[in-house]
Design a protein around this motif. Sequence first.
Motif, PDB file in Angstrom:
ATOM      1  N   GLN A 127     -65.877  53.266  34.423  1.00  0.00           N
ATOM      2  CA  GLN A 127     -65.224  52.685  35.017  1.00  0.00           C
ATOM      3  C   GLN A 127     -64.990  51.295  36.202  1.00  0.00           C
ATOM      4  OE1 GLN A 127     -61.087  54.910  36.830  1.00  0.00           O
ATOM      5  NE2 GLN A 127     -62.785  56.264  37.888  1.00  0.00           N
ATOM      6  N   HIS A 128     -66.546  51.714  36.814  1.00  0.00           N
ATOM      7  CA  HIS A 128     -66.430  51.427  37.490  1.00  0.00           C
ATOM      8  C   HIS A 128     -67.773  50.738  37.255  1.00  0.00           C
ATOM      9  CE1 HIS A 128     -64.581  53.648  40.744  1.00  0.00           C
ATOM     10  NE2 HIS A 128     -65.212  54.874  40.059  1.00  0.00           N
ATOM     11  N   GLY A 129     -68.479  50.336  35.957  1.00  0.00           N
ATOM     12  CA  GLY A 129     -69.350  49.259  35.917  1.00  0.00           C
ATOM     13  C   GLY A 129     -70.537  49.828  35.491  1.00  0.00           C
ATOM     14  N   ASN A 130     -70.654  50.926  35.778  1.00  0.00           N
ATOM     15  CA  ASN A 130     -72.158  51.504  35.576  1.00  0.00           C
ATOM     16  C   ASN A 130     -72.738  52.255  34.725  1.00  0.00           C
ATOM     17  OD1 ASN A 130     -72.596  51.317  38.698  1.00  0.00           O
ATOM     18  ND2 ASN A 130     -70.897  53.861  39.241  1.00  0.00           N
ATOM     19  N   LEU A 131     -73.339  52.098  34.054  1.00  0.00           N
ATOM     20  CA  LEU A 131     -73.823  52.872  32.980  1.00  0.00           C
ATOM     21  C   LEU A 131     -74.563  54.191  32.943  1.00  0.00           C
ATOM     22  CD1 LEU A 131     -75.054  51.775  29.477  1.00  0.00           C
ATOM     23  CD2 LEU A 131     -77.376  51.779  30.828  1.00  0.00           C
ATOM     24  N   ILE A 132     -73.451  54.808  31.628  1.00  0.00           N
ATOM     25  CA  ILE A 132     -73.456  56.238  32.084  1.00  0.00           C
ATOM     26  C   ILE A 132     -73.892  56.764  30.722  1.00  0.00           C
ATOM     27  CG2 ILE A 132     -71.586  56.670  33.458  1.00  0.00           C
ATOM     28  CD1 ILE A 132     -69.794  57.432  31.536  1.00  0.00           C
ATOM     29  N   GLU A 133     -74.455  55.892  30.216  1.00  0.00           N
ATOM     30  CA  GLU A 133     -74.832  56.436  28.381  1.00  0.00           C
ATOM     31  C   GLU A 133     -75.286  55.142  27.286  1.00  0.00           C
ATOM     32  OE1 GLU A 133     -71.572  59.018  25.892  1.00  0.00           O
ATOM     33  OE2 GLU A 133     -71.676  60.045  27.717  1.00  0.00           O
ATOM     34  N   PHE A 134     -75.773  55.010  26.980  1.00  0.00           N
ATOM     35  CA  PHE A 134     -76.371  54.498  26.086  1.00  0.00           C
ATOM     36  C   PHE A 134     -76.920  54.930  24.640  1.00  0.00           C
ATOM     37  CE2 PHE A 134     -80.837  55.661  27.440  1.00  0.00           C
ATOM     38  CZ  PHE A 134     -81.072  55.501  26.576  1.00  0.00           C
ATOM     39  N   VAL A 135     -76.122  54.150  23.173  1.00  0.00           N
ATOM     40  CA  VAL A 135     -76.701  54.694  21.914  1.00  0.00           C
ATOM     41  C   VAL A 135     -77.162  53.375  20.995  1.00  0.00           C
ATOM     42  CG1 VAL A 135     -74.831  55.351  19.900  1.00  0.00           C
ATOM     43  CG2 VAL A 135     -73.540  55.005  22.331  1.00  0.00           C
ATOM     44  N   LEU A 136     -77.560  54.052  20.044  1.00  0.00           N
ATOM     45  CA  LEU A 136     -78.489  53.934  19.326  1.00  0.00           C
ATOM     46  C   LEU A 136     -78.321  54.786  17.718  1.00  0.00           C
ATOM     47  CD1 LEU A 136     -82.665  54.593  20.540  1.00  0.00           C
ATOM     48  CD2 LEU A 136     -80.747  51.737  19.708  1.00  0.00           C
ATOM     49  N   VAL A 137     -77.786  53.272  16.890  1.00  0.00           N
ATOM     50  CA  VAL A 137     -77.384  53.123  15.652  1.00  0.00           C
ATOM     51  C   VAL A 137     -77.639  52.657  14.577  1.00  0.00           C
ATOM     52  CG1 VAL A 137     -74.837  53.119  14.200  1.00  0.00           C
ATOM     53  CG2 VAL A 137     -74.798  53.928  16.971  1.00  0.00           C
ATOM     54  N   PRO A 138     -78.354  53.598  13.321  1.00  0.00           N
ATOM     55  CA  PRO A 138     -78.814  52.975  12.522  1.00  0.00           C
ATOM     56  C   PRO A 138     -78.206  52.569  11.977  1.00  0.00           C
ATOM     57  CG  PRO A 138     -79.897  55.223  12.826  1.00  0.00           C
ATOM     58  CD  PRO A 138     -78.601  55.240  13.375  1.00  0.00           C
ATOM     59  N   SER A 139     -78.771  50.777  11.375  1.00  0.00           N
ATOM     60  CA  SER A 139     -77.656  50.093   9.968  1.00  0.00           C
ATOM     61  C   SER A 139     -77.973  50.787   9.355  1.00  0.00           C
ATOM     62  CB  SER A 139     -79.004  49.165  10.367  1.00  0.00           C
ATOM     63  OG  SER A 139     -77.732  48.467   9.442  1.00  0.00           O
ATOM     64  N   GLY A 140     -76.523  50.578   8.439  1.00  0.00           N
ATOM     65  CA  GLY A 140     -76.177  51.481   7.140  1.00  0.00           C
ATOM     66  C   GLY A 140     -76.160  52.572   7.057  1.00  0.00           C
ATOM     67  N   SER A 141     -76.247  53.116   8.367  1.00  0.00           N
ATOM     68  CA  SER A 141     -76.181  54.677   7.900  1.00  0.00           C
ATOM     69  C   SER A 141     -74.983  55.200   9.161  1.00  0.00           C
ATOM     70  CB  SER A 141     -77.499  55.147   9.085  1.00  0.00           C
ATOM     71  OG  SER A 141     -77.558  56.796   9.578  1.00  0.00           O
ATOM     72  N   ARG A 142     -74.431  56.663   8.832  1.00  0.00           N
ATOM     73  CA  ARG A 142     -73.324  57.042   9.810  1.00  0.00           C
ATOM     74  C   ARG A 142     -74.248  57.771  11.087  1.00  0.00           C
ATOM     75  NH1 ARG A 142     -69.109  60.238   5.971  1.00  0.00           N
ATOM     76  NH2 ARG A 142     -68.950  57.941   4.394  1.00  0.00           N
ATOM     77  N   LYS A 143     -75.255  58.178  11.427  1.00  0.00           N
ATOM     78  CA  LYS A 143     -75.717  59.147  12.433  1.00  0.00           C
ATOM     79  C   LYS A 143     -76.361  58.213  13.883  1.00  0.00           C
ATOM     80  CE  LYS A 143     -79.053  61.521  13.919  1.00  0.00           C
ATOM     81  NZ  LYS A 143     -78.712  62.713  14.987  1.00  0.00           N
ATOM     82  N   ASN A 144     -75.877  58.925  15.296  1.00  0.00           N
ATOM     83  CA  ASN A 144     -76.093  57.377  16.384  1.00  0.00           C
ATOM     84  C   ASN A 144     -76.602  58.816  17.116  1.00  0.00           C
ATOM     85  OD1 ASN A 144     -74.115  60.011  17.513  1.00  0.00           O
ATOM     86  ND2 ASN A 144     -72.821  58.416  16.801  1.00  0.00           N
ATOM     87  N   PHE A 145     -77.306  58.327  18.716  1.00  0.00           N
ATOM     88  CA  PHE A 145     -78.459  58.689  18.457  1.00  0.00           C
ATOM     89  C   PHE A 145     -78.144  58.386  20.761  1.00  0.00           C
ATOM     90  CE2 PHE A 145     -81.110  58.240  15.120  1.00  0.00           C
ATOM     91  CZ  PHE A 145     -81.884  59.272  14.717  1.00  0.00           C
ATOM     92  N   ILE A 146     -77.791  59.167  20.730  1.00  0.00           N
ATOM     93  CA  ILE A 146     -76.745  59.055  22.463  1.00  0.00           C
ATOM     94  C   ILE A 146     -77.539  59.539  23.520  1.00  0.00           C
ATOM     95  CG2 ILE A 146     -74.407  59.208  23.798  1.00  0.00           C
ATOM     96  CD1 ILE A 146     -73.017  59.658  21.061  1.00  0.00           C
ATOM     97  N   PHE A 147     -77.902  58.758  24.432  1.00  0.00           N
ATOM     98  CA  PHE A 147     -78.578  59.215  25.563  1.00  0.00           C
ATOM     99  C   PHE A 147     -78.699  58.985  27.391  1.00  0.00           C
ATOM    100  CE2 PHE A 147     -81.260  58.035  21.700  1.00  0.00           C
ATOM    101  CZ  PHE A 147     -82.573  59.320  21.668  1.00  0.00           C
ATOM    102  N   LYS A 148     -78.958  60.142  28.096  1.00  0.00           N
ATOM    103  CA  LYS A 148     -78.482  59.805  29.292  1.00  0.00           C
ATOM    104  C   LYS A 148     -79.615  60.313  29.738  1.00  0.00           C
ATOM    105  CE  LYS A 148     -75.092  62.817  30.420  1.00  0.00           C
ATOM    106  NZ  LYS A 148     -73.229  63.417  30.555  1.00  0.00           N
TER     107      LYS A 148
END
Length: 383
Positions: A127-148
Amino acid sequence: MDKMNLAQNNGQIQNQNQLQSIIVCHNGLQSTYFIGNNHFPQIDQTTIPPGDSDTRITSRDVSQKYFPHMEGMILKKSPHQIQGWQQRWAVCSDNRLVYYLPNNQNTPFGIIDFNIMTYSLQRIIDQHGNLIEFVLVPSGSRKNFIFKAKTTLETQKWFNTVFECWKSSEGAKKILQSLNKYPKFWRTDRITYEYFSQVGEVGDILLFRGRGINCQIQRGLTGSEYDHAAILLRFQSGSLYMLEATGYFGVGLCSWKDMIENRWFELYEKIMIRRLDIDRDHQFIRTVQEFVNENMGNKYQLQPTQVLQNNRSVQQINNSTNRQQRTFFCSELIVALYKKLGIFDQKNSIGPYWPGYLSSLNRGFNILKGKLHAEQLIDFSEI
């Protein structure tokens, strides 16, 4: 007439269970062309593949490209909710984000390669505009990779580095989705043949796992994952070759152009590359050229006693007073070249020198300078 009968009639076979080859000439250099175990492509005996206009060995002529680099511990969200966030050692560089289990930083546990797969990169802020996580999503896939990371500041640093590697990649320029056909594709470090052709360098190691029964027997007797090994060369014309020792013709060269055009790669379950990071200066190239010239046509050696015990030292392999009498097993050829280059750490390395000895899983194979990366599977599926 089937391929086996054609090969027999052309006098190409002496032993059906032996790896076969044919020899052609490239501007005076002997060249070995794989046919493989009991598989014989249609060959026009009247056609000699054209030689390279210049068969001198060289390194790629590429401009230096800057890649940001960051490595350290990061948190990755498990797809299984009960496991939550898990620690991973991560390295981001060269258009890739690779992560490892904390107690094993030699074998990648996940490979996110932006050059062979398109990913979207998403930011999650509080809510303060700070980056807390980032997500990589492969094109055409339901898989995702979430990092922090442990702090928002560290998370932002990781995101910035990943973003720089992502935006300059092939996957950011065009849609790449070919990896989706492989289950858990992120577990295997792959390199497309097209990209391999661009980045393959003099001194890189190639490891082969053949389909034939002889290959299976050899792997069983030697306890190796692989049954053949070769060293990659690049000529000034840009053509890729591999220097290898085979039982039928000894030390010779194999053109990768012919490997592709004749689909000889289908004779193998897999072909892996271990890329060598090193300064390929004038002396390096000159030493490789001298080694090739000295050993072309030398005999292959694999004695029955060697299968059970291989105690040949590198001095015995590489320091023979009579160069014409040198003999090599395929993986010994690579060890001998690395010693001549001053790369091989003989003092702290433990034989025997089977193809599997050159694998990244073998902690007994050590080098003195440069860095040998872990194996990458060459993906021929788009050919």
